[in-house]
Design a protein around this motif. Structure first.
Motif, PDB file in Angstrom:
ATOM      1  N   GLN A  65       0.826  -1.178   0.160  1.00  0.00           N
ATOM      2  CA  GLN A  65       0.073   0.067  -0.053  1.00  0.00           C
ATOM      3  C   GLN A  65       0.668   1.320   0.077  1.00  0.00           C
ATOM      4  O   GLN A  65       1.888   1.082   0.579  1.00  0.00           O
ATOM      5  CB  GLN A  65      -0.923   0.017   1.271  1.00  0.00           C
ATOM      6  CG  GLN A  65      -1.993  -1.300   1.011  1.00  0.00           C
ATOM      7  CD  GLN A  65      -2.973  -1.030   2.009  1.00  0.00           C
ATOM      8  OE1 GLN A  65      -3.325  -0.007   2.433  1.00  0.00           O
ATOM      9  NE2 GLN A  65      -3.404  -2.366   2.358  1.00  0.00           N
ATOM     10  N   PRO A  66       0.683   2.351  -0.634  1.00  0.00           N
ATOM     11  CA  PRO A  66      -0.761   2.590  -1.304  1.00  0.00           C
ATOM     12  C   PRO A  66      -0.949   1.817  -2.684  1.00  0.00           C
ATOM     13  O   PRO A  66       0.016   1.595  -3.142  1.00  0.00           O
ATOM     14  CB  PRO A  66      -0.904   4.005  -1.071  1.00  0.00           C
ATOM     15  CG  PRO A  66       0.288   4.323  -1.539  1.00  0.00           C
ATOM     16  CD  PRO A  66       1.253   3.625  -0.662  1.00  0.00           C
ATOM     17  N   VAL A  67      -2.227   1.473  -2.904  1.00  0.00           N
ATOM     18  CA  VAL A  67      -2.422   1.053  -4.268  1.00  0.00           C
ATOM     19  C   VAL A  67      -2.864   2.162  -5.280  1.00  0.00           C
ATOM     20  O   VAL A  67      -3.825   2.891  -4.888  1.00  0.00           O
ATOM     21  CB  VAL A  67      -3.643  -0.122  -4.470  1.00  0.00           C
ATOM     22  CG1 VAL A  67      -3.716  -0.522  -5.648  1.00  0.00           C
ATOM     23  CG2 VAL A  67      -3.171  -1.314  -3.587  1.00  0.00           C
ATOM     24  N   ARG A  68      -1.952   2.546  -6.106  1.00  0.00           N
ATOM     25  CA  ARG A  68      -2.225   3.690  -6.773  1.00  0.00           C
ATOM     26  C   ARG A  68      -2.411   3.425  -8.258  1.00  0.00           C
ATOM     27  O   ARG A  68      -2.175   2.557  -8.974  1.00  0.00           O
ATOM     28  CB  ARG A  68      -0.638   4.485  -6.906  1.00  0.00           C
ATOM     29  CG  ARG A  68      -0.313   4.979  -5.683  1.00  0.00           C
ATOM     30  CD  ARG A  68       0.243   6.373  -5.780  1.00  0.00           C
ATOM     31  NE  ARG A  68       0.727   6.962  -4.379  1.00  0.00           N
ATOM     32  CZ  ARG A  68      -0.026   7.508  -3.471  1.00  0.00           C
ATOM     33  NH1 ARG A  68      -1.275   7.652  -3.696  1.00  0.00           N
ATOM     34  NH2 ARG A  68       0.607   7.736  -2.422  1.00  0.00           N
ATOM     35  N   ARG A 119     -12.371  -0.931  -3.837  1.00  0.00           N
ATOM     36  CA  ARG A 119     -11.797  -1.975  -2.775  1.00  0.00           C
ATOM     37  C   ARG A 119     -11.151  -3.095  -3.749  1.00  0.00           C
ATOM     38  O   ARG A 119     -12.037  -3.802  -4.221  1.00  0.00           O
ATOM     39  CB  ARG A 119     -12.339  -2.395  -1.751  1.00  0.00           C
ATOM     40  CG  ARG A 119     -11.620  -3.054  -0.709  1.00  0.00           C
ATOM     41  CD  ARG A 119     -12.489  -3.634   0.437  1.00  0.00           C
ATOM     42  NE  ARG A 119     -12.622  -2.486   1.283  1.00  0.00           N
ATOM     43  CZ  ARG A 119     -11.539  -2.191   2.425  1.00  0.00           C
ATOM     44  NH1 ARG A 119     -10.847  -2.985   2.409  1.00  0.00           N
ATOM     45  NH2 ARG A 119     -11.961  -1.325   3.193  1.00  0.00           N
ATOM     46  N   ALA A 156      -7.322  -3.570  -0.131  1.00  0.00           N
ATOM     47  CA  ALA A 156      -6.991  -2.127  -0.201  1.00  0.00           C
ATOM     48  C   ALA A 156      -7.536  -1.400  -0.744  1.00  0.00           C
ATOM     49  O   ALA A 156      -8.458  -1.853  -1.797  1.00  0.00           O
ATOM     50  CB  ALA A 156      -5.363  -2.181  -0.597  1.00  0.00           C
ATOM     51  N   GLU A 159      -6.032   4.218  -4.511  1.00  0.00           N
ATOM     52  CA  GLU A 159      -5.980   5.629  -4.640  1.00  0.00           C
ATOM     53  C   GLU A 159      -5.493   6.157  -5.892  1.00  0.00           C
ATOM     54  O   GLU A 159      -5.476   5.374  -6.541  1.00  0.00           O
ATOM     55  CB  GLU A 159      -4.944   6.000  -3.491  1.00  0.00           C
ATOM     56  CG  GLU A 159      -5.369   5.571  -2.208  1.00  0.00           C
ATOM     57  CD  GLU A 159      -4.322   5.820  -0.964  1.00  0.00           C
ATOM     58  OE1 GLU A 159      -3.368   6.570  -1.436  1.00  0.00           O
ATOM     59  OE2 GLU A 159      -4.273   5.210   0.119  1.00  0.00           O
TER      60      GLU A 159
END
Length: 160
Positions: A65-68, A119, A156, A159
């Protein structure tokens, strides 16, 4: 043509009192209440099912994370050689990617058909032809059992 009529009392103000013949008799059903205790299980019965706590602990899976969304990739880790599905659970658990975790314990998959705020999660892939058994993955750290979706190993939020 048929005409139905009813008989009435000659004194409309009279109140009828119940007689022994007009009160319904309640028959007790033998053994209806209290309920008998449930039968006890013997060693040959398949029930009761084992408790969730009795299941073996499965391996840990992670999503970096973060998952961009801008990177176009999703990465993480888990046990080497396990086939996994990356799903978008916001969109009804549709498959984003299927991959197998590498010998180094990491995975790298494309991040497609997702939007900011969705998600994403890891689910178990097809174990056919592997040495793994589904029973090894029924519980573990981070596992979540989502109704109508299944067991998620890690999740996750996407984003920007």
């Amino acid at each position: 043509m048929m005409i139905l009529t009813a008989c009435t009392s000659s004194n409309p103000d009279a109140v009828s009192t119940p007689t022994a013949m007009s009160i319904p008799t309640v028959l007790a059903y033998p053994g209806a209440y209290p309920l008998p205790p449930p039968p006890t299980a013997n060693s040959n019965d398949p029930y009761p099912l084992p408790s969730y706590r009795d299941l073996p602990e499965g391996p840990r899976f992670t999503i970096d994370q973060p998952v961009r969304l801008s990177s176009g990739r999703i990465t993480g880790s888990g046990p080497a050689g396990v086939p996994i599905r990356i799903v978008n659970i916001t969109r009804g658990a549709i498959d984003i990617a299927t991959t197998t975790i590498g010998a180094d314990g990491t995975f790298n998959a494309p991040l497609v058909d997702t939007f900011v705020g969705d998600r994403v999660a890891i689910m178990l892939g097809d174990l056919t032809g592997t040495s793994f058994d589904r029973n090894q993955f029924l519980r573990g750290p981070g596992y979540e059992d989502w109704p109508l979706i299944g067991i998620l190993f890690a999740s996750a939020i996407v984003e920007e």
